[in-house]
Enzyme design. Sequence first.
Site, PDB file in Angstrom:
ATOM      1  CG  HIS A 278      24.347   4.872  28.877  1.00  0.00           C
ATOM      2  ND1 HIS A 278      24.135   6.142  29.345  1.00  0.00           N
ATOM      3  CD2 HIS A 278      23.163   4.457  28.358  1.00  0.00           C
ATOM      4  CE1 HIS A 278      22.869   6.482  29.137  1.00  0.00           C
ATOM      5  NE2 HIS A 278      22.259   5.484  28.541  1.00  0.00           N
TER       6      HIS A 278
ATOM      7  CD  GLU B 123      22.715   3.503  24.075  1.00  0.00           C
ATOM      8  OE1 GLU B 123      21.763   4.268  23.817  1.00  0.00           O
ATOM      9  OE2 GLU B 123      22.810   2.889  25.161  1.00  0.00           O
ATOM     10  CG  HIS B 124      22.842   8.640  24.865  1.00  0.00           C
ATOM     11  ND1 HIS B 124      21.862   9.564  25.090  1.00  0.00           N
ATOM     12  CD2 HIS B 124      22.481   7.534  25.558  1.00  0.00           C
ATOM     13  CE1 HIS B 124      20.941   9.049  25.906  1.00  0.00           C
ATOM     14  NE2 HIS B 124      21.301   7.819  26.207  1.00  0.00           N
TER      15      HIS B 124
ATOM     16  CD  GLU C  21      19.315   7.032  29.668  1.00  0.00           C
ATOM     17  OE1 GLU C  21      20.089   7.782  29.019  1.00  0.00           O
ATOM     18  OE2 GLU C  21      19.110   5.843  29.367  1.00  0.00           O
TER      19      GLU C  21
END
Lengths: 424, 420
Positions: free
Chosen positions: A67, A70-71, A142
Amino acid sequence: MGFQIIENERLGEKYYRMKHSSGLVIDVFPKEGYNSTYAIIGTNFGSVNSHFISNGKEIKVPDGTAHYLEHKLFESEEGDAFSRYAKTGAMANAYTSFEKTCYLFSCTENFRESLEILLDLIQSPYFTPETVAKEQGIIGQEIKMYDDSADWRVMMNLYQAMYHNNPISIDIAGDVQSIAEITPEILYECYNAYYNLNNMVLAISGNVSPYEVEEIADSKLKNSSLLDTKSLFPDEPYEVKEKYVEQRLSVAVPMFCLGFKERASAEIPSIKELVCTDILLEAFTGEGSELYRELLDKKLINSTFGADYLAGKGYRAVMFEGETRSPSEAAEAICEGVRKLKKTGISREDFEIAKRAVYGRAVSAFDSLSTTANMLVDAEFAGKTLFDHVEIIANVTFEEVSERLKDQLDPDNISLSVIKGIDD
Amino acid sequence: MYEFTKKTICEGVSFGNIKDDRFKRSRINATLVVPLDKKTAAANALLSCVLTRSCKKYPDFTSLNRKLDELYGASLYASFNRFGDFQTVTIGMSGLDDKYSLDGRSVSSEITELLCSILFEPNITNGRFLEDDFEQEKRQLLENIDAEFNDKGVYARNRCIETMCRDELFSIGRFGSREDVSGLTQENIYKAWKNLLDNARVELCMLGSTPYENALEGFKKYFDGSPRKITGSTRVMSEVGEVRRIVETEEIVQSKLVMGFRCAYPKTLRDRIANSLMTVILGGTPTSKLFQNVREKQSLCYYCSSRADNNKGIMLIESGVETDNIERTEEAVMEQINAFVHGNVTDEELSSAKKALKNMYISTLDNLGAMHGWYISGLLSSFLASPTEEADIVDDITKDEVVELAKKIKLDTVFSLIGN
């Protein structure tokens, strides 16, 4: 190599498929009369791929790395992809799931430029200590947002209760401590192991020509070397780890998620298995079912109630979830329903009705460009064509669905996850 | 590509058709509109739920739902909302387009008939709905209301609006209060049913490939032709007093900040679009002022976004942050608004926001549900134009226009939900 055309008469739809010389599989699904175009590129790399051997080297990465990557992939040496997309007007996004990471955009003009940005984005990693550090605060928030989400927690807690070792039990985004360990080197290692075009799929639906896509791919894609990465997964016992797990959050209505863990091979289930399970669950707990009615009458569920099938590499479970004032009673009533179902099976009439409902929903899915493109990515990773699913539903038999029940819904192998209010 | 037709059944009752043969599903909806009223809002909301449970023809929940499954998983839905100071109640159905049925039956005509049964021939005996339907739906609506607290983003947003608009009908909300729902009787919802059918403004809308004539004729039978005059208007507050601050604490990990503003209540279509463009520049995309400065430059949050309600003249900015950063985030937001007001908008910001907004408008055309929402909103606001027409207007809007609209933004209420 050129495109192969895959058609379905029943739906009156077709798409174009090719294995590009760079290694990338490209699917293009033109939709006549549509104004927008949806493009998505996915790599077969999600949060569960945290332990692997790549080019002979064994690597374990911190939780949440897929994840985080991905950012960070949105930034390249030349700047961030969002500001490039801003010039084309495309709406861009990305997501990481347990099994894959996808980058996407939808646009109504400047398709060529937007696709070029997407293909650049996944081919130009740029990670420095500064850019990696900057993301800690953002992803930290998040993660905290999900920590407060009862919907998310009730599900993650269930996975943790069901699984001893499988990484499905680890939060996709990791936690604040694990992401603090992520370095540029770790991101590069994952990138090199999994962002290989031979491990990726590009799917585009809507207002698009396959030949334009091919031309852009030819000019933008660099050839990938053969993939030499093997994901490692721990062994997982059949039995659930814990029968019951409870968390207290600031909620006004408690929630429950009941999971029936199944035996799972390292492979994902076949489409036939998925279709049979869908029909079975629709007949067993759909809004027209006896059980749904009984749960309502006993005031154990409301309209948030639903059933779902969790199925991937090394994990499979049927789950029932919803808001309820009485989690244990709701779970017990479902288990009672399961025991009865195991004895009597579903009726032919229930099968016929459920099959029609499942068929109607599967056909309707093709109305949505994003659903179509996402289904294409999933079909490719599963090694299937997109239309297999609808055809299998149309032709599935009562006997096949009844047979499927034998391997599912073991009432002696369940976990119950409950979220209660702080003062409940 | 698609064709929009509007027919008037009688004054206050119209029938719209979006003829489009691209889709595998069709939809038909009835939207009933009345002024928001504390005395009836809860009853209207509960009524919509009770109506979708059964009807004369399918007299209980299970038989109705089996019928829906048999119609290839047709769906029947109810929703209630506010539109300015009005309440809208929508009952609708969607189902597979006739060409995909496995046995050649016409799903679209069956769902139209079924919708008429649901609306006009409910399961009523001596002025009472089925007791079980009433009790079950009341319980579920109360649970849904309670569950709004489960999602802290939704809860914080609702609390901010409630506080900001406390002296306006708007604060009644979609369903009144929990107490209002809890006190409802069979008599209340029977009256609500009568009142909505006899007095509400009615917008019927059918979308899909099937010709609309039969459905139109079918609906005509149920309206006797007497005109309906809907009174009431939306109250708009353009001035603010001292900023009202509400702080609540909860057992949560991430704090929520919701800033409520008064902004322009646009009186022309062009101004409505310009106001939407203004909020996109401010906080509607990943290159907006808020995303770039509050998230990317200062790493204060995962999200910080703005949305305006053109039908009420308010705007909300929402974010999830560390408790210690709440003040800093509020300052950072106000800095961006100030910059905007002083004309600090680059050509790039303007042009990328225009592209993003046009993309949103045109994408509407590819989704039946979104098309329905678009046209209903256009009909109710009396600013009806196609997505393509609105996209053309976006191109024409100038920087001066959006800056003028930014000057109308005034902070009214700040709601913070703080983790313990």
